[in-house]
Write an enzyme that holds these catalytic residues in place. Structure first.
Site, PDB file in Angstrom:
ATOM      1  N   TYR A  52      -3.252  60.624  -5.293  1.00  0.00           N
ATOM      2  CA  TYR A  52      -3.984  60.422  -6.548  1.00  0.00           C
ATOM      3  C   TYR A  52      -4.426  58.962  -6.648  1.00  0.00           C
ATOM      4  O   TYR A  52      -3.607  58.057  -6.845  1.00  0.00           O
ATOM      5  CB  TYR A  52      -3.119  60.766  -7.756  1.00  0.00           C
ATOM      6  N   HIS A 121       2.511  68.435  -0.590  1.00  0.00           N
ATOM      7  CA  HIS A 121       1.330  68.661  -1.417  1.00  0.00           C
ATOM      8  C   HIS A 121       0.526  69.880  -0.949  1.00  0.00           C
ATOM      9  O   HIS A 121       0.051  70.681  -1.762  1.00  0.00           O
ATOM     10  CB  HIS A 121       0.450  67.401  -1.392  1.00  0.00           C
ATOM     11  N   SER A 200      -2.851  72.215 -13.960  1.00  0.00           N
ATOM     12  CA  SER A 200      -4.118  72.626 -14.590  1.00  0.00           C
ATOM     13  C   SER A 200      -3.907  73.822 -15.513  1.00  0.00           C
ATOM     14  O   SER A 200      -4.669  74.792 -15.469  1.00  0.00           O
ATOM     15  CB  SER A 200      -5.173  72.958 -13.528  1.00  0.00           C
ATOM     16  N   PRO A 201      -2.881  73.798 -16.373  1.00  0.00           N
ATOM     17  CA  PRO A 201      -2.620  74.932 -17.257  1.00  0.00           C
ATOM     18  C   PRO A 201      -3.690  75.124 -18.333  1.00  0.00           C
ATOM     19  O   PRO A 201      -3.742  76.184 -18.961  1.00  0.00           O
ATOM     20  CB  PRO A 201      -1.272  74.583 -17.886  1.00  0.00           C
ATOM     21  N   LEU A 202      -4.533  74.108 -18.505  1.00  0.00           N
ATOM     22  CA  LEU A 202      -5.632  74.214 -19.477  1.00  0.00           C
ATOM     23  C   LEU A 202      -6.971  74.407 -18.774  1.00  0.00           C
ATOM     24  O   LEU A 202      -8.024  74.093 -19.329  1.00  0.00           O
ATOM     25  CB  LEU A 202      -5.665  72.962 -20.364  1.00  0.00           C
ATOM     26  N   GLY A 203      -6.922  74.934 -17.548  1.00  0.00           N
ATOM     27  CA  GLY A 203      -8.168  75.186 -16.825  1.00  0.00           C
ATOM     28  C   GLY A 203      -8.980  73.932 -16.633  1.00  0.00           C
ATOM     29  O   GLY A 203     -10.199  73.931 -16.791  1.00  0.00           O
ATOM     30  N   GLY A 205      -9.125  71.481 -18.485  1.00  0.00           N
ATOM     31  CA  GLY A 205      -9.681  71.085 -19.775  1.00  0.00           C
ATOM     32  C   GLY A 205     -10.564  72.117 -20.435  1.00  0.00           C
ATOM     33  O   GLY A 205     -10.790  72.068 -21.650  1.00  0.00           O
TER      34      GLY A 205
END
Length: 310
Positions: A52, A121, A200-203, A205
């Protein structure tokens, strides 16, 4: 609190990727404030990776945690290469000699003596997963790492990795829009007692429904070039976001809180790690812990993935 194997963490963690890369410019000062607030609010799982921002994210997290390092669980990852300047991922490298060097590099950047949770990863197709995990296990034996995990692995790879050294966590993209983990690998993880960390549980964003994450992306935001944010894909997905918002209105919550509450309802072994660079978004996300969905609402949300273009 929830458990990833024997490792106890808060039910919602903090993904730090966006603080250094991917979604356009992020104010480092505001990012540090967000990390500090997360600690104060009881978040104990902080997720970063060597790739990152080409190591910059680990440095940021280590500096922000400072003396409170011992109060939290730091998770980082190895096995991806990235461009030095922009931090864009360029490939996989799971060779043992690379991993041995990467452990020490991550410790130095994080400013710590140990890594709580160390992930592979991505599995390198050119290197048997047993060799990569074996090198990571050496770091456990040396006291540099406490627990191991894998990210985006197949069911077979999870079994092979776990047989080499017990895994505590499997990190997979999992949201109302992405449910591939439920096909096979989730069952294997539960069979072996491995917790699941949902990134990425909120897609990325989109499930928030906020214009800055849907229709008004910044010029440096890599999502601008993905099909899910363009043309018919975006229109289809926004119709599904409207369904999430309808459920949110019913329970008096935000769309983001409902998307996270849906994941939390999938099992006590599931820990979502939504990312944000802003304190007010962090507070809102943590509010998902108190949202309760009825079986009928969960069933309605389950149908969102089938209709999305993700």
């Amino acid at each position: 609190m929830r458990h990833l194997g024997e490792l106890e963490v808060s039910d919602i963690g903090l993904g730090c990727l966006g603080m250094s890369w991917a979604y356009g410019y992020a104010d480092p000062g505001l990012a540090r404030q967000t990390i500090t607030l997360a600690v104060e609010e009881g978040v104990t799982l902080f997720d970063t990776a060597a790739s990152y921002g080409h190591g910059n994210n680990e440095r940021l997290l280590g500096q922000a945690l400072g003396r409170r390092r011992s109060e939290v669980v730091v998770a980082t990852k190895t096995g991806l290469t990235s461009l030095p300047v922009f931090g864009i991922p360029t490939g996989r490298d799971g060779r043992p000699r690379t991993i041995r060097r990467a452990v020490d590099d991550s410790l130095r950047r994080l400013g710590t003596d140990w890594i709580d949770l160390y992930y592979l990863h991505r599995v390198d197709p050119k290197v048997p997963v047993e060799e990569s995990i074996g090198a990571m296990a050496e770091a456990v034996q040396a006291g540099k790492v406490r627990y191991l995990g894998v990210s985006e692995a197949t069911a077979e790879e999870v079994r092979r990795a776990h047989a080499t050294h017990p895994l505590s966590a499997l990190q997979m993209e999992w949201s109302l829009f992405r449910r591939k983990v439920e096909d096979q690998v989730l069952g294997v993880a539960r069979e072996l007692g491995i917790g699941v960390v949902a990134y990425s549980p909120l897609g990325q964003g989109m499930l928030t429904g906020h214009p800055s994450s849907t229709t008004r992306l910044g010029r440096l935001d890599y999502r601008r070039f993905m099909p899910r944010w363009r043309g018919d894909g975006l229109r289809t997905n926004m119709r599904q976001v409207a369904v999430v918002q309808e459920v949110a209105d019913q329970v008096g919550a935000s769309a983001a809180q409902v998307a996270l509450a849906w994941l939390l309802a999938k099992g006590e072994d599931v820990v979502p790690i939504p990312g944000t660079t802003k304190p007010h978004n962090l507070r809102s996300n943590l509010g998902a812990s108190t949202v309760r969905l009825s079986p009928q609402q969960v069933e309605r949300l389950d149908a969102v993935a089938a209709a999305s273009r993700f």
